[in-house]
Design an enzyme around this catalytic site. Structure first.
Site, PDB file in Angstrom:
ATOM      1  N   GLY A 100      65.005 -20.502  65.317  1.00  0.00           N
ATOM      2  CA  GLY A 100      66.194 -20.801  66.129  1.00  0.00           C
ATOM      3  C   GLY A 100      65.849 -21.831  67.194  1.00  0.00           C
TER       4      GLY A 100
ATOM      5  NE  ARG B 135      67.398 -18.551  59.456  1.00  0.00           N
ATOM      6  CZ  ARG B 135      67.036 -18.388  60.720  1.00  0.00           C
ATOM      7  NH1 ARG B 135      65.762 -18.467  61.058  1.00  0.00           N
ATOM      8  NH2 ARG B 135      67.931 -18.124  61.648  1.00  0.00           N
TER       9      ARG B 135
ATOM     10  CG  ASP C 292      57.978 -13.301  65.901  1.00  0.00           C
ATOM     11  OD1 ASP C 292      58.967 -13.951  65.497  1.00  0.00           O
ATOM     12  OD2 ASP C 292      58.043 -12.088  66.180  1.00  0.00           O
TER      13      ASP C 292
ATOM     14  CB  THR D 136      62.323 -17.871  70.666  1.00  0.00           C
ATOM     15  OG1 THR D 136      63.379 -16.893  70.621  1.00  0.00           O
ATOM     16  CG2 THR D 136      61.076 -17.190  71.183  1.00  0.00           C
TER      17      THR D 136
ATOM     18  CG  ASP E 225      65.451 -14.124  70.624  1.00  0.00           C
ATOM     19  OD1 ASP E 225      66.589 -14.309  71.078  1.00  0.00           O
ATOM     20  OD2 ASP E 225      65.167 -14.245  69.412  1.00  0.00           O
TER      21      ASP E 225
ATOM     22  CG  ASP F 267      61.191 -12.461  70.256  1.00  0.00           C
ATOM     23  OD1 ASP F 267      60.743 -13.580  70.583  1.00  0.00           O
ATOM     24  OD2 ASP F 267      61.736 -12.244  69.165  1.00  0.00           O
TER      25      ASP F 267
ATOM     26  NE  ARG G 168      64.170 -12.828  66.651  1.00  0.00           N
ATOM     27  CZ  ARG G 168      63.030 -13.053  66.023  1.00  0.00           C
ATOM     28  NH1 ARG G 168      62.959 -12.900  64.710  1.00  0.00           N
ATOM     29  NH2 ARG G 168      61.959 -13.434  66.676  1.00  0.00           N
TER      30      ARG G 168
END
Ligand code: F6P
Length: 319
Positions: free
Chosen positions: A11, A72, A103, A125, A127, A129, A171
């Site tokens: 993303g 992707r 990741d 990202t 996120d 995360d 996410r």
């Protein structure tokens, strides 16, 4: 090392362009040529690779998204796909690669490193995360976008004395929701890392109403479920009407904040330095405001740590 490549994958995140710029200019400054790989790993396979000069990365430090595009790529997950990628890299004489992404993107980098091709990752990202880094590129910008949206929602919430349930991205990680909740004084913050039961949520709403609060904000991280489900549960439990806003992809766009631009500059520069020092399979991170590097294989076995203290603080401040 005389030629390196750079790609963005996963993303997109604000600050990716600033990181590409930092990689390109840090390398050229050191006499190294840089090649941009377009459309992530897909571009490695199709050979969509172009040399980047200093001026190719001009006027992008302030732009969201990624000028290298992102995609992707199922083919890269196969051995055959990766073999083609290595061939392409060799064809261009590229000897090292900087991968900017999350990741999933690092997994691809690790595979290349295992095939003998040096790769360094930069965490990009919204996120936040990724383990062992305090921040990922794009998180601060997305957070500010969320806060800006919530501030606007508050205006109308107060005017109508309404309760709003706002769903944010992330996410499986609740950081965007938690930081936004703390920054915006939300009544409740629902995140995947910890459970908040419906009784407590309703109790906090009622407490606010009793003391004359004109608006109520509940933030739901997408990893918990949908804001609609929460709205329905509140309606069923307490017969309270709410309004739902799903912020969606607006959170991914926009000009990066100063924090993300500076972080991108520091991380991009460090990635080049490490590649030129012969390092590989590492991810750049920021910890206690220091730019450091960690072994990606180690990181992939860890989870991003949830900041319990911040969550508790948000709770205390929203009594
Ligand atoms: O990882 C970034 C992110 O924006 C997540 O927060 C979200 O769950 C996901 O990507 C959305 O992916 P897509 O853009 O493919 O719908």
């Amino acid at each position: 090392m005389k030629k390196i490549g750079v790609l963005t994958s996963g993303g997109d995140a604000p600050g990716m362009n600033a990181a590409v710029r930092a990689v390109v200019r840090s390398a050229i400054y050191r006499g190294v040529e840089v090649y941009g790989v377009y459309h992530g790993y897909k571009g490695l396979i199709t050979g969509n690779i172009k040399k980047l000069e200093v001026s190719d990365v001009g006027d992008i430090v302030q732009r969201g998204g990624t000028i290298l595009y992102t995609a992707r790529c199922e083919e890269f997950k196969t051995e055959e796909g990766r073999a083609i990628a290595i061939e392409q890299l060799k064809k261009f004489g590229i000897e090292g690669l900087v991968v900017i992404g999350g990741d999933g993107s690092f997994m691809g980098g690790v595979k290349l490193t295992q095939l003998g091709f040096p790769t360094i990752g930069i965490p990009g990202t919204i996120d936040n995360d990724i383990p062992e880094t305090d921040f990922t590129l794009g998180f601060d910008t997305a957070l500010n976008t969320i806060i800006d949206a919530i501030d606007k929602i508050r205006d109308t919430a107060t005017s109508h004395e309404r309760r709003f349930i706002i769903e944010v991205m992330g996410r499986g990680c609740g950081d965007l929701a938690m930081w936004a909740g703390l920054a915006d004084g939300a009544e409740s913050i629902l995140i995947p890392e910890t459970k908040e039961d419906l009784d407590t949520i309703v109790e906090r709403l009622n407490r606010g109403i009793e003391r004359g609060k004109k608006h109520n904000i509940i933030i739901v991280a997408e990893g918990v479920g949908s804001a609609d489900e929460v709205a329905k549960a509140i309606k069923a439990k307490a017969n309270m009407d709410t309004r739902v806003t799903v912020l969606g992809h607006v959170q991914r766009g926009g000009a990066p904040t100063a924090f993300d631009r500076v972080l991108a500059a520091r991380m991009g520069n460090k990635a080049v330095e490490l590649l030129l020092e012969g390092e590989k399979g590492k991810m750049i991170a920021i910890q206690n405001n220091k730019i450091v590097a960690h072994d990606i294989l180690d990181l992939l076995t860890k989870k991003h740590e949830f900041n319990k203290n911040l969550y508790q603080l948000a709770k205390e401040l929203s009594i």
